[in-house]
Design a protein around this motif. Structure first.
Motif, mmCIF file in Angstrom:
data_model
loop_
_atom_site.group_PDB
_atom_site.id
_atom_site.type_symbol
_atom_site.label_atom_id
_atom_site.label_comp_id
_atom_site.label_asym_id
_atom_site.label_seq_id
_atom_site.Cartn_x
_atom_site.Cartn_y
_atom_site.Cartn_z
ATOM 1 N N ASP A 260 38.087 42.748 27.383
ATOM 2 C CA ASP A 260 36.625 42.747 27.530
ATOM 3 C C ASP A 260 36.287 42.836 29.012
ATOM 4 O OD1 ASP A 260 33.950 42.181 27.740
ATOM 5 O OD2 ASP A 260 34.127 40.090 27.075
ATOM 6 N N PRO A 261 35.683 43.949 29.464
ATOM 7 C CA PRO A 261 35.409 44.080 30.900
ATOM 8 C C PRO A 261 34.288 43.160 31.375
ATOM 9 C CG PRO A 261 34.587 46.000 29.706
ATOM 10 C CD PRO A 261 35.314 45.147 28.703
ATOM 11 N N GLY A 262 33.413 42.753 30.477
ATOM 12 C CA GLY A 262 32.327 41.835 30.846
ATOM 13 C C GLY A 262 31.483 42.339 32.007
ATOM 14 N N SER A 263 31.182 43.628 31.998
ATOM 15 C CA SER A 263 30.548 44.244 33.176
ATOM 16 C C SER A 263 29.233 43.567 33.553
ATOM 17 C CB SER A 263 30.315 45.731 32.924
ATOM 18 O OG SER A 263 31.502 46.321 32.459
ATOM 19 N N ASP A 264 28.381 43.297 32.570
ATOM 20 C CA ASP A 264 27.074 42.694 32.886
ATOM 21 C C ASP A 264 27.240 41.274 33.426
ATOM 22 O OD1 ASP A 264 25.818 44.966 32.138
ATOM 23 O OD2 ASP A 264 25.257 44.254 30.129
ATOM 24 N N ILE A 265 28.102 40.511 32.768
ATOM 25 C CA ILE A 265 28.343 39.124 33.206
ATOM 26 C C ILE A 265 28.851 39.122 34.644
ATOM 27 C CG2 ILE A 265 29.871 37.131 32.898
ATOM 28 C CD1 ILE A 265 29.845 37.712 29.892
ATOM 29 N N ARG A 266 29.802 40.002 34.929
ATOM 30 C CA ARG A 266 30.422 40.018 36.260
ATOM 31 C C ARG A 266 29.430 40.480 37.315
ATOM 32 N NH1 ARG A 266 36.838 40.906 36.035
ATOM 33 N NH2 ARG A 266 37.243 39.879 34.056
#
Ligand SMILES: NC(=O)c1ccc[n+]([C@@H]2O[C@H](COP(=O)([O-])OP(=O)(O)OC[C@H]3O[C@@H](n4cnc5c(N)ncnc54)[C@H](OP(=O)(O)O)[C@@H]3O)[C@@H](O)[C@H]2O)c1
Length: 315
Positions: A260-266
């Motif tokens: 899970d790249p979690g782009s928004d969270i990161r």
């Protein structure tokens, strides 16, 4: 033109060379940064080692995803996550491409204000580890009253993960080499030696159980200990055990197959991190700095896996 470190072929740190590269003038939505420090991360040597593929068309390969520095030029509409970016601003650039350089032109969306509490060297080591740490906590819902086991708590990601978890009201037990334990206690971490018998040592430190396990190491020991101690496997996450996570039924975070790249969270995490730094709730430990020309030596140290904090290049 500016000095930049490039990987000239696939291989070990000996393939790194300093070359003169052009710094493009910033266009719409871009800014140019005079780089004062560039953070070194394990991915930076893995990407040219061949372990992630060996596409010759990527050579010579620029390296470095995070920098700190001073803005020297801006294009039109240079707006970052914290607002307009202006010449003279002290900033962090993350994520960027080719950060191992004296100067770099990047999208303004990658530029946030440098916290005054951090030196340029510390600021260059905040974000890559910090956003990963934040993702680990969000993915497993770490909160008040949790007991959290962090594998690799003396590392860049591990130490930030522990500080963020403690700030949320969790108790943190973390694995590290013995010589690091005193320093870790200063951060409020209960340190434990990794190696044979780890699960029993953690049980003794957490008689009421472990709620969450966060793995930044990726060894079988880290995965197996986590599975043995944490009842709810949805609250186990790894950023390093790419070969084990799916079969073990635990969360795998980051860029890579099945993760899970979690782009928004990161992306959102960057300003959370700088706010915590400004409030004195998050520290960045720099283990060692190297001149840009000694990037090979910096990579050798990071590849050993025991640097004891962030390694930073100074142009
Ligand atoms: N998936 C993602 O999104 C993502 C993002 C960032 C990083 N990563 C990966 O996460 C890993 C950690 O990154 P980092 O920047 O935190 O690295 P780092 O600063 O080099 O830290 C390495 C940590 O591993 C520990 N360690 C080394 N050998 C060990 C062993 N045999 N058993 C247990 N612990 C051991 C070290 O402890 P001592 O020094 O105390 O021995 C240290 O705490 C790297 O593999 C990196 O590529 C993944």
């Amino acid at each position: 033109m500016t000095d930049a470190v490039l990987a000239t072929s696939y291989g070990g740190p000996e393939v790194l060379e300093v070359r003169d590269v052009e710094v493009p003038a910033p266009r719409n939505g871009q800014v140019t940064i005079d780089v004062r420090a560039a953070g070194v991360n394990p991915y930076d040597y893995k990407v040219y080692s061949g372990m992630l593929g060996s596409d010759e068309s990527r050579l010579p390969m620029p390296l470095g995803s995070e920098v700190s520095g001073v803005v020297t030029a801006v294009g039109a509409d240079a707006t970052g996550p914290a607002g307009l970016v202006e010449v003279g601003d002290e900033v962090i650039g993350f994520p960027v491409s080719g950060g191992y350089a004296g100067s770099i032109t990047v999208p303004a969306t990658s530029v946030i204000p440098k916290p005054g509490a951090l030196s340029f060297e510390q600021a260059a080591g905040l974000c890559a580890t910090g956003v990963t740490a934040y993702h680990l906590l969000e993915a497993t819902g770490v909160g008040l009253g949790d007991t959290v086991l962090v594998h690799g708590v003396s590392g860049g990601v591990g130490l930030t993960t522990a500080q963020l978890a403690i700030e949320r009201g969790a108790k943190v037990i973390g694995t590290a080499a013995t010589q690091r334990h005193d320093t870790l206690r200063d951060h409020g971490i209960i340190a434990v030696e990794y190696g044979d018998g780890l699960a029993d040592r953690v049980r003794a430190l957490a008689p009421d159980g472990v709620d969450v396990a966060l793995d930044t190491v990726g060894t079988d020991e880290a995965v197996d200990t986590s599975l043995a101690l944490v009842h709810d496997h949805d609250r186990i996450a790894t950023i390093a055990a790419f070969g084990r996570a799916e079969q073990a039924g635990i969360k795998l975070l980051g860029n890579g197959p099945g993760a899970d790249p979690g782009s928004d969270i990161r992306s959102r995490a960057r300003l959370v991190l700088t706010a915590l730094v400004e409030r004195g709730l998050l520290r960045v430990v720099v283990a060692r700095t190297f001149p840009l020309a000694e990037a090979s030596a910096a990579h050798e140290l990071v590849a050993e896996g025991h640097a004891g904090g962030k390694v930073v290049l100074v142009p």
